[in-house]
Design an enzyme around this catalytic site. Sequence first.
Site, PDB file in Angstrom:
ATOM      1  N   THR A   1       0.213 -21.305  20.875  1.00 32.57           N
ATOM      2  CA  THR A   1      -1.111 -20.923  21.393  1.00 32.57           C
ATOM      3  C   THR A   1      -1.844 -19.933  20.479  1.00 32.57           C
ATOM      4  O   THR A   1      -1.211 -19.107  19.817  1.00 32.57           O
ATOM      5  CB  THR A   1      -1.025 -20.319  22.822  1.00 32.57           C
ATOM      6  N   GLN A   2      -3.169 -20.051  20.469  1.00 29.54           N
ATOM      7  CA  GLN A   2      -3.994 -19.095  19.718  1.00 29.54           C
ATOM      8  C   GLN A   2      -4.086 -17.752  20.446  1.00 29.54           C
ATOM      9  O   GLN A   2      -4.522 -16.761  19.863  1.00 29.54           O
ATOM     10  CB  GLN A   2      -5.415 -19.656  19.550  1.00 29.54           C
ATOM     11  N   CYS A   3      -3.706 -17.727  21.736  1.00 30.73           N
ATOM     12  CA  CYS A   3      -3.745 -16.462  22.485  1.00 30.73           C
ATOM     13  C   CYS A   3      -2.633 -15.537  21.989  1.00 30.73           C
ATOM     14  O   CYS A   3      -1.582 -15.994  21.563  1.00 30.73           O
ATOM     15  CB  CYS A   3      -3.516 -16.713  23.973  1.00 30.73           C
TER      16      CYS A   3
ATOM     17  N   THR B   1       0.812  -1.223   0.000  1.00 33.79           N
ATOM     18  CA  THR B   1       0.000   0.000   0.000  1.00 33.79           C
ATOM     19  C   THR B   1       0.842   1.267   0.000  1.00 33.79           C
ATOM     20  O   THR B   1       0.475   2.262  -0.617  1.00 33.79           O
ATOM     21  CB  THR B   1      -0.901   0.007   1.262  1.00 33.79           C
TER      22      THR B   1
ATOM     23  N   ASP C   1       1.786  -6.992  -4.094  1.00 35.07           N
ATOM     24  CA  ASP C   1       0.945  -6.960  -2.900  1.00 35.07           C
ATOM     25  C   ASP C   1       1.530  -8.058  -2.015  1.00 35.07           C
ATOM     26  O   ASP C   1       1.923  -9.121  -2.516  1.00 35.07           O
ATOM     27  CB  ASP C   1      -0.496  -7.305  -3.297  1.00 35.07           C
ATOM     28  N   SER C   2       1.586  -7.845  -0.725  1.00 39.73           N
ATOM     29  CA  SER C   2       2.335  -8.823   0.077  1.00 39.73           C
ATOM     30  C   SER C   2       1.631 -10.174   0.180  1.00 39.73           C
ATOM     31  O   SER C   2       2.234 -11.149   0.606  1.00 39.73           O
ATOM     32  CB  SER C   2       2.682  -8.263   1.454  1.00 39.73           C
ATOM     33  N   SER C   3       0.373 -10.258  -0.248  1.00 42.40           N
ATOM     34  CA  SER C   3      -0.271 -11.579  -0.314  1.00 42.40           C
ATOM     35  C   SER C   3       0.446 -12.469  -1.324  1.00 42.40           C
ATOM     36  O   SER C   3       0.305 -13.691  -1.294  1.00 42.40           O
ATOM     37  CB  SER C   3      -1.724 -11.463  -0.747  1.00 42.40           C
TER      38      SER C   3
ATOM     39  N   THR D   1       1.711  -4.700   4.319  1.00 45.50           N
ATOM     40  CA  THR D   1       1.583  -5.053   5.739  1.00 45.50           C
ATOM     41  C   THR D   1       1.043  -6.474   5.946  1.00 45.50           C
ATOM     42  O   THR D   1       1.323  -7.089   6.970  1.00 45.50           O
ATOM     43  CB  THR D   1       0.644  -4.070   6.458  1.00 45.50           C
ATOM     44  N   ASP D   2       0.271  -6.975   4.971  1.00 43.32           N
ATOM     45  CA  ASP D   2      -0.458  -8.231   5.213  1.00 43.32           C
ATOM     46  C   ASP D   2       0.453  -9.386   5.634  1.00 43.32           C
ATOM     47  O   ASP D   2       0.117 -10.146   6.530  1.00 43.32           O
ATOM     48  CB  ASP D   2      -1.272  -8.635   3.971  1.00 43.32           C
TER      49      ASP D   2
END
Length: 348
Positions: free
Chosen positions: A281-283, A18, A62-64, A94-95
């Site tokens: 962990t997902q946290c 971007t 694009d960073s994707s 940023t992605d």
Amino acid sequence: MESNAHQTSILLIYTGGTIGMIQNLETGVLEPFNFQHLRSHMPDLNRLNCSISTIQFETLLDSSEIGPESWVKIARIISDNYAKYDGFVVLHGTDTMAFTASALSFMLENLSKPVILTGSQLPLGMLRTDGKENLITAIEIASARDGDVPMIQEVCIFFENDLMRGNRTSKTSADNFNAFHSYNYPALAHAGISIHYNLPHIYRPILRKPLKPHFEFDNHIAILKLFPGLSPSVVESILNTPDLKGVVLETFGSGNAPTSDWFLSLLKQATDKGIIVVNVTQCHTGSVEMERYETGHHLWENGVISGYDSTTESAVTKLMFLFGSGLTPNEVKEYMQCSLAGEITVPQ
Ligand code: ASP
């Protein structure tokens, strides 16, 4: 490539994202534009007390679209130009910036110069852009010295106000200017009226060794994110993916997972085959502690290893990097549980 002569020399590597985009007037979609536009949008770059050379990707991405091939391209540009510059600033979408920063931290062994990734949520061409401050501060940080050594000697992300260790960082907002967080490691610097460096947390190599870049990745890796109701057929198909070498298992809380027989036996079959399963962990904050609850302990008993307080981005790129280096599953297992570039906190 272009440059102007001053003191510190910085190489700006523009990959896309971007920060350097304009709006297509016909479709309204944001598209990458040529780097020359970036400089004309930012004449202030010329006022910085350092010389800035620029290299841009032939095709801006694009960073994707960024993955191992582009990581290698960035690492090659850095290693080919390592002796010529005091620091490197990578402009990146940023992605997936946190994945690239993590990958570079493993690829650039013995790094002793700053590699600062930044980007923006709004294009530089827009009035309220966050790109200008991000870019200027990233260049200032890349030029900063602490006596006769660079202030920063590791791969970092600078965004909004904070400089963060790259392999500790995740993108956490699709909207906010404050889009990145490093939850499990303190910021390395905070930019307010002046830039405050958090010296005790900044990595400094004890011995200066020549840069040893690595360029190989193995992408036979999967992420398996647990959720209540996850079905056996999904787990089975992921763990039986042909040639699979490593899995990042995103678990609940401090590293917990269901204890159903089908789940544990599928994990056991995978780890017995030499697939490395890393528990993350997902946290956002905190660390995996498989000995804390029975639900975590069963994972350990079935061959799953701890990713400690790793981000998913770091665990995935580290697995790809270690398998790409030709290590055996046992060696990968060992290195996954050591900190290679400050990416995890291993309890003593
Ligand atoms: N889609 C863009 C990218 O990651 C978003 C950004 O640059 O912030 O390349």
